[in-house]
Design a protein around this motif. Structure first.
Motif, PDB file in Angstrom:
ATOM      1  N   UNK A 244       0.910  -1.382  -0.150  1.00  0.00           N
ATOM      2  CA  UNK A 244       0.059  -0.197  -0.010  1.00  0.00           C
ATOM      3  C   UNK A 244       0.884   1.173  -0.038  1.00  0.00           C
ATOM      4  N   UNK A 245       0.303   2.238  -0.761  1.00  0.00           N
ATOM      5  CA  UNK A 245       1.258   3.615  -0.782  1.00  0.00           C
ATOM      6  C   UNK A 245       0.071   4.732  -0.715  1.00  0.00           C
ATOM      7  N   UNK A 250       6.813   5.960  -2.230  1.00  0.00           N
ATOM      8  CA  UNK A 250       7.247   4.760  -3.044  1.00  0.00           C
ATOM      9  C   UNK A 250       8.507   4.861  -3.188  1.00  0.00           C
ATOM     10  N   UNK A 251       9.060   3.643  -3.915  1.00  0.00           N
ATOM     11  CA  UNK A 251      10.382   3.424  -4.053  1.00  0.00           C
ATOM     12  C   UNK A 251      10.614   3.066  -5.178  1.00  0.00           C
ATOM     13  N   UNK A 252      11.784   3.849  -6.020  1.00  0.00           N
ATOM     14  CA  UNK A 252      12.087   3.446  -7.480  1.00  0.00           C
ATOM     15  C   UNK A 252      13.039   2.019  -7.247  1.00  0.00           C
ATOM     16  N   UNK A 253      14.022   1.913  -6.632  1.00  0.00           N
ATOM     17  CA  UNK A 253      14.928   0.799  -6.580  1.00  0.00           C
ATOM     18  C   UNK A 253      15.117   0.675  -5.115  1.00  0.00           C
ATOM     19  N   UNK A 359      -8.489   3.916   0.893  1.00  0.00           N
ATOM     20  CA  UNK A 359      -7.390   4.287   1.968  1.00  0.00           C
ATOM     21  C   UNK A 359      -6.099   4.880   1.628  1.00  0.00           C
ATOM     22  N   UNK A 360      -5.971   4.318   0.379  1.00  0.00           N
ATOM     23  CA  UNK A 360      -4.527   4.710  -0.319  1.00  0.00           C
ATOM     24  C   UNK A 360      -4.742   6.054  -1.006  1.00  0.00           C
TER      25      UNK A 360
END
Length: 417
Positions: A244-245, A250-253, A359-360
């Protein structure tokens, strides 16, 4: 199948090419004018080379951020990097492009050309926004350049992908002129209206696929318009294993999946054994937009009804245009078999692609958009500069041919070859 060589014109991120590579065709060149997409093609060339030569751990290191892009490219033959030709296809550039392709061919034949020119000049939306109905747009005539490549390399077949608007653009004159020109170069064409949903893509994406064949090579083509790939699911399967974000996170790598895979993700090749999740990045949103998103999601989840912009409370209406694009805020419905079409406009805002989880409260991430287009999770979308480039990735995804659809088309053509 490695003896079957193809060229990808107007390659974009390589979605069409990806399907043919999966079916064993050998790409000798990708031509693409967008620099970010050209880097994506080079990274994908590294993926395929390292996987085929038992050096896949290097690509995994790249997805984990352990090595940079320059190092990744240094691990594969230079001719593979140079086979991605970052130039616009034009009279001025063709001689140089031909030279590079000829060098890569080493006197071998080109069996197939794939690709489709930029579609803005033919699209209904593009024409609606243009003062002269796109009549003066030079992209109307890029098919002439396509024909030049047919004439030079004489492939047995070609696959030309474009928007449905090509049928009606110029009251059909462009398609008629295209057919005449291809006939003049020695090719017969068959035009198919296809829906990506029929090929297992969880998206209602209708496009034209033109299959051309040399007059001395007459195939028995399948009926792509009524093709059934046999792979179906509901849209929620592409969200089910992703963390969930919240908006702007968020993450790229790289990050981990939140749960195990499912049968659709496996059968569509989206998850294929590499438990490395990249580019699961969500764009930030204003407080006002998030309020609208909540209304849109509630309306869909409660009544399966779409939000009309005019139905919003007055304090949330900021657009002066109240008569067109009234569905500008739209939820990616997760409880049906196919979402609405993913287009390149997603690079500008996410309002048309709202995540179904209230929720996100955000628009979909880069990886979620890629999954709707059936790109595998090991497919990394580059920017001009190395590192997270959400806008460039969204643009490439929206413009792409779904690889899963391309895979089924390639499999049928492979039988003919």
């Amino acid at each position: 199948m490695k003896n079957l060589n193809f060229i990808d014109l107007f390659a974009g991120a390589g979605g069409l090419s990806e399907g043919f590579i999966k079916q064993g065709f050998n790409p000798v060149a990708h031509i693409e004018m967008d620099l970010a997409a050209s880097f994506t093609l080079k990274t994908r060339a590294a993926f395929h080379h390292l996987k085929e030569n038992n050096q896949f751990s290097h690509y995994v290191d790249y997805l984990k951020g352990n090595i940079d892009r320059k190092t990744l490219y240094s691990l594969i033959p230079n001719e593979l990097i140079e086979s991605v030709i970052h130039k616009s296809i034009s009279v001025e550039n063709n001689a140089g492009i031909f030279k590079t392709i000829d060098y890569n061919l080493e006197n071998k034949e080109v069996d197939l050309i794939v690709g489709g020119p930029p579609c803005q000049a033919y699209s209904l939306v593009g024409r609606a926004r243009s003062e002269d109905n796109m009549k003066s747009d030079p992209r109307n005539y890029l098919y002439v350049q396509y024909a030049n490549y047919l004439e030079r390399y004489q492939p047995k077949m070609f696959v030309f992908e474009n928007v449905l608007g090509l049928k009606s653009a110029g009251k059909g004159i462009y398609l008629k002129n295209m057919e005449r020109l291809f006939n003049k170069k020695g090719y017969t064409i068959e035009v198919f209206t296809v829906n990506a949903e029929n090929f297992g893509v969880l998206q209602k994406r209708k496009r034209l696929i033109i299959i051309g064949y040399r007059n001395d090579f007459v195939p028995n083509l399948p009926d792509f318009e009524n093709f059934k790939g046999g792979l179906t699911s509901s849209v929620d399967t592409i969200f089910s294993d992703l963390p969930e974000l919240q908006a702007g996170t968020g993450v790229d790598k790289f990050t981990n999946y939140s749960s195990k895979t499912n049968s659709y993700l496996e059968q569509s090749y989206i998850r294929n054994g590499i438990d490395i999740l990249t580019q699961h990045i969500a764009r930030p949103h204003s407080i006002q937009d998030k309020k609208i998103y909540q209304i849109a999601v509630n309306k869909w989840n409660d009544k399966m009804e779409r939000l009309n912009y005019n139905d919003l409370p007055e304090d949330l209406k900021t657009h002066k245009n109240r008569t067109s694009f009234t569905d500008r805020f739209k939820v990616v419905a997760n409880n049906i078999q196919a979402s609405h079409t993913v287009v390149a406009h997603i690079a500008k805002d996410g309002h048309h692609y709202i995540h179904p989880d209230i929720e996100q409260n955000r628009s979909i991430s880069v990886r979620e958009a890629a999954r709707l287009q059936s790109f595998s999770d090991d497919f990394y979308f580059e920017g001009v500069k190395e590192g997270a480039n959400r806008t460039a990735a969204f643009k490439q995804i929206g413009n792409a041919v779904p690889p899963l659809m391309a895979n089924f088309i390639a499999n049928e053509l492979k039988k003919i070859f």
